[in-house]
Design a protein around this motif. Structure first.
Motif: not given
Ligand code: NDP
Ligand code: PYC
Length: 356
Positions: A141, A162, A196, A326
């Motif tokens: 998740t 991880p 975040f 967020s």
């Molecule tokens: P992003 O690179 O899209 O980053 C996500 C975060 O950055 C969010 O809080 C997002 O807010 C914020 N963000 C994005 N763009 C901007 C901006 N321009 N200005 C300010 N804040 C910004 O996502 P990832 O691909 O890195 O990760 C996505 C999800 O995947 C996460 O929720 C993570 O927990 C999940 N994940 C889970 C894993 C697991 O093992 N369980 C492994 C890897 C990832 P907003 O949502 O409002 O855009």
């Protein structure tokens, strides 16, 4: 049983409206019933399925497709692989330290988090800072629902975990780290918290998989192929490696997550999780670390004053025209609440097939 489930899906998930881009609009209730019915159909115990469904629906509500219904195919594969215990019963244990331990019993992580959360909050309110180690969980998740929940408890928090070894360390070319997400939550005096949550790879692996499904090229700098050469091809990236965000900085953060949400809590690294998987293609199996800090204990009577100063900082970010992390997701929640949730037709067909 099988036929009954299929009919249920047909009734609850029939699209109300078709939109031009070959997507369907479903209500949150429809997505919930469809998700729950798929998980239950494949034998997941009710309590586990309910906890899991809440997070999948929350992802769809916030328009976070990489952890929404698209995951169900992989979850069904995980359940069929025998790598997750379908009727796992997590157990919570505490002692007189500030550490809460939750043994997920080889089940999915959300129920384990839900059961441990009240004890974590209790410990943080007592000691000012507390940690929850979730062990032996199958984890797929997003982490923001967890830090948001702790914000609702009035706590500042961080969560990290991880995954499978899909990411090369900066300067290396072979997958070693997981996509290792890191989330932070800060409760605000009113309105939505500051939250975040991101992978320490350039992007979540789920996003790569979605690019592959849509046949879309990856942006430059996200991944390398199996020969260590930069690639824009999602399939080549999946058999090669993702890159860390921020070069050596993301690489070091990812290493920290491997260490403190792995060996420190007596659990597996991403490479060990991958080894455990043994080619099954199941969701990762390892631990998670959640740290909670209680502002009332840190600040006592001065809490309101310092939280006002924090508001000044956050408002100054927005005043420059930047957006808070967020914010997009909070806006999406309002939008999907009004308009429903968009699911592409091919995705919908996959979901229907999972009920057969
Ligand atoms: P992003 O690179 O899209 O980053 C996500 C975060 O950055 C969010 O809080 C997002 O807010 C914020 N963000 C994005 N763009 C901007 C901006 N321009 N200005 C300010 N804040 C910004 O996502 P990832 O691909 O890195 O990760 C996505 C999800 O995947 C996460 O929720 C993570 O927990 C999940 N994940 C889970 C894993 C697991 O093992 N369980 C492994 C890897 C990832 P907003 O949502 O409002 O855009
Ligand atoms: O998208 O990288 C990812 C991921 C791994 C485990 C759950 N999500």
């Amino acid at each position: 049983m099988q036929q009954a489930q299929t009919m249920l899906v047909a009734t609850i998930a029939s699209p109300r409206e078709e939109v031009p881009d070959d997507s369907l609009i479903l209500s949150e209730a429809e997505i919930t019933k469809l998700t729950l019915s798929i998980l239950r159909h494949h034998g997941l115990a009710q309590e586990q399925a309910t906890a899991l469904t809440e997070l999948i629906v929350a992802a769809e509500r916030g328009e976070c497709p990489s952890h929404g219904v698209y995951r169900l195919a992989g979850l069904v594969r995980t359940m069929k692989s025998g790598k997750v215990k379908l009727d796992a019963r997590p157990s919570v244990s505490v002692d007189d330290t500030a550490i809460v331990r939750v043994d997920a019993d080889s089940g999915f992580s959300p129920l384990a988090f839900n059961l441990g959360r009240p004890r974590l909050a209790e410990k943080a309110r007592k000691h000012g800072i507390a940690a929850m180690a979730i062990n032996r969980c199958v984890h797929f998740t997003a982490l923001w629902p967890e830090v948001e929940a702790l914000c609702a408890d009035g706590l500042v928090s961080m969560a990290m975990t991880p995954s499978h070894s899909w990411v090369a360390p900066a300067g290396g070319v072979k997958p070693l780290f997981g996509t290792n997400p890191f989330a932070f939550g800060w409760p605000r005096p009113s309105g939505n918290p500051y939250v975040f949550d991101f992978a320490t790879s350039m992007v979540a692996r789920g996003e790569i998989e979605l690019h592959r499904q849509r046949n879309e090229p990856l942006p430059d700098g996200w991944a390398i192929d199996r020969n260590g050469k930069p690639t824009n091809d999602a399939a080549a990236a999946m058999s090669g490696a993702l890159l860390t965000f921020g070069g050596h900085k993301g690489s070091a953060l990812s290493t920290m997550i491997e260490l403190i949400a792995g060996p420190l809590i007596g659990d597996l690294t991403s490479a060990q999780s991958q080894h455990f998987d043994d080619g099954a293609g199941a969701a990762p199996f390892h631990g998670e670390l959640v740290i909670a800090l209680c502002p009332n204990v840190f600040l006592k009577d001065a809490k309101d004053r310092y939280f006002e100063s924090a508001e000044g900082l956050l408002n100054n970010i927005v005043a420059q025209g930047a957006r808070l992390p967020s914010q997009r997701r909070f806006e999406a929640r309002v939008r999907t609440g009004l308009n429903g949730i968009s699911v592409s037709r091919p995705q919908y067909e996959i979901l229907k097939s999972l009920t057969l």
